[in-house]
Design a protein around this motif. Structure first.
Motif, PDB file in Angstrom:
ATOM      1  N   MET A   1       0.846  -1.180   0.000  1.00  0.00           N
ATOM      2  CA  MET A   1       0.000   0.000   0.000  1.00  0.00           C
ATOM      3  C   MET A   1       0.884   1.233   0.000  1.00  0.00           C
ATOM      4  O   MET A   1       2.040   1.165   0.408  1.00  0.00           O
ATOM      5  CB  MET A   1      -0.958  -0.027   1.192  1.00  0.00           C
ATOM      6  CG  MET A   1      -0.324   0.165   2.558  1.00  0.00           C
ATOM      7  SD  MET A   1      -1.477   0.009   3.954  1.00  0.00           S
ATOM      8  CE  MET A   1      -1.467  -1.763   4.163  1.00  0.00           C
ATOM      9  N   GLU A   5      -1.963   5.389   2.693  1.00  0.00           N
ATOM     10  CA  GLU A   5      -2.845   4.277   3.077  1.00  0.00           C
ATOM     11  C   GLU A   5      -2.325   3.594   4.345  1.00  0.00           C
ATOM     12  O   GLU A   5      -3.105   3.211   5.214  1.00  0.00           O
ATOM     13  CB  GLU A   5      -2.926   3.247   1.951  1.00  0.00           C
ATOM     14  CG  GLU A   5      -3.562   3.759   0.681  1.00  0.00           C
ATOM     15  CD  GLU A   5      -3.409   2.786  -0.463  1.00  0.00           C
ATOM     16  OE1 GLU A   5      -4.446   2.399  -1.021  1.00  0.00           O
ATOM     17  OE2 GLU A   5      -2.262   2.423  -0.802  1.00  0.00           O
ATOM     18  N   GLU A  64       6.242   1.382  -1.314  1.00  0.00           N
ATOM     19  CA  GLU A  64       5.189   0.468  -0.868  1.00  0.00           C
ATOM     20  C   GLU A  64       5.453   0.133   0.597  1.00  0.00           C
ATOM     21  O   GLU A  64       6.596  -0.136   0.981  1.00  0.00           O
ATOM     22  CB  GLU A  64       5.181  -0.823  -1.704  1.00  0.00           C
ATOM     23  CG  GLU A  64       4.709  -0.628  -3.129  1.00  0.00           C
ATOM     24  CD  GLU A  64       3.224  -0.288  -3.216  1.00  0.00           C
ATOM     25  OE1 GLU A  64       2.436  -0.794  -2.405  1.00  0.00           O
ATOM     26  OE2 GLU A  64       2.859   0.494  -4.118  1.00  0.00           O
TER      27      GLU A  64
END
Length: 75
Positions: A1, A5, A64
């Motif tokens: 994510m 997030e 990420e």
């Protein structure tokens, strides 16, 4: 994510977590890459007070992230 997030996921996790979890575990945002995550956690454990949520960005090569928890070491 993505980082934003992960921040939201961490906030939700902290709201739902039982007090014993909050007191006994670190809940942190780490790079999603396993090797980068391991390095981040290794450095984090040396001086947790020097780290904040954004610290993980320096360790990530692909932007990420994930939210993890791990037991705090006895002091």
């Amino acid at each position: 994510m993505k980082y934003s997030e992960a921040v939201q996921h961490k906030k939700e996790s902290l709201k739902k977590a039982h007090e014993s979890i909050l007191n006994g575990y670190h809940i942190v945002i780490v790079p999603a890459d396993t090797d980068e995550s391991a390095k981040y956690i290794e450095d984090f454990l040396k001086s947790p007070e020097k780290f904040n949520d954004e610290s993980c960005k320096k360790y990530s090569s692909n932007d990420e992230y994930e939210v993890v928890s791990f037991k705090k070491e006895d002091e």
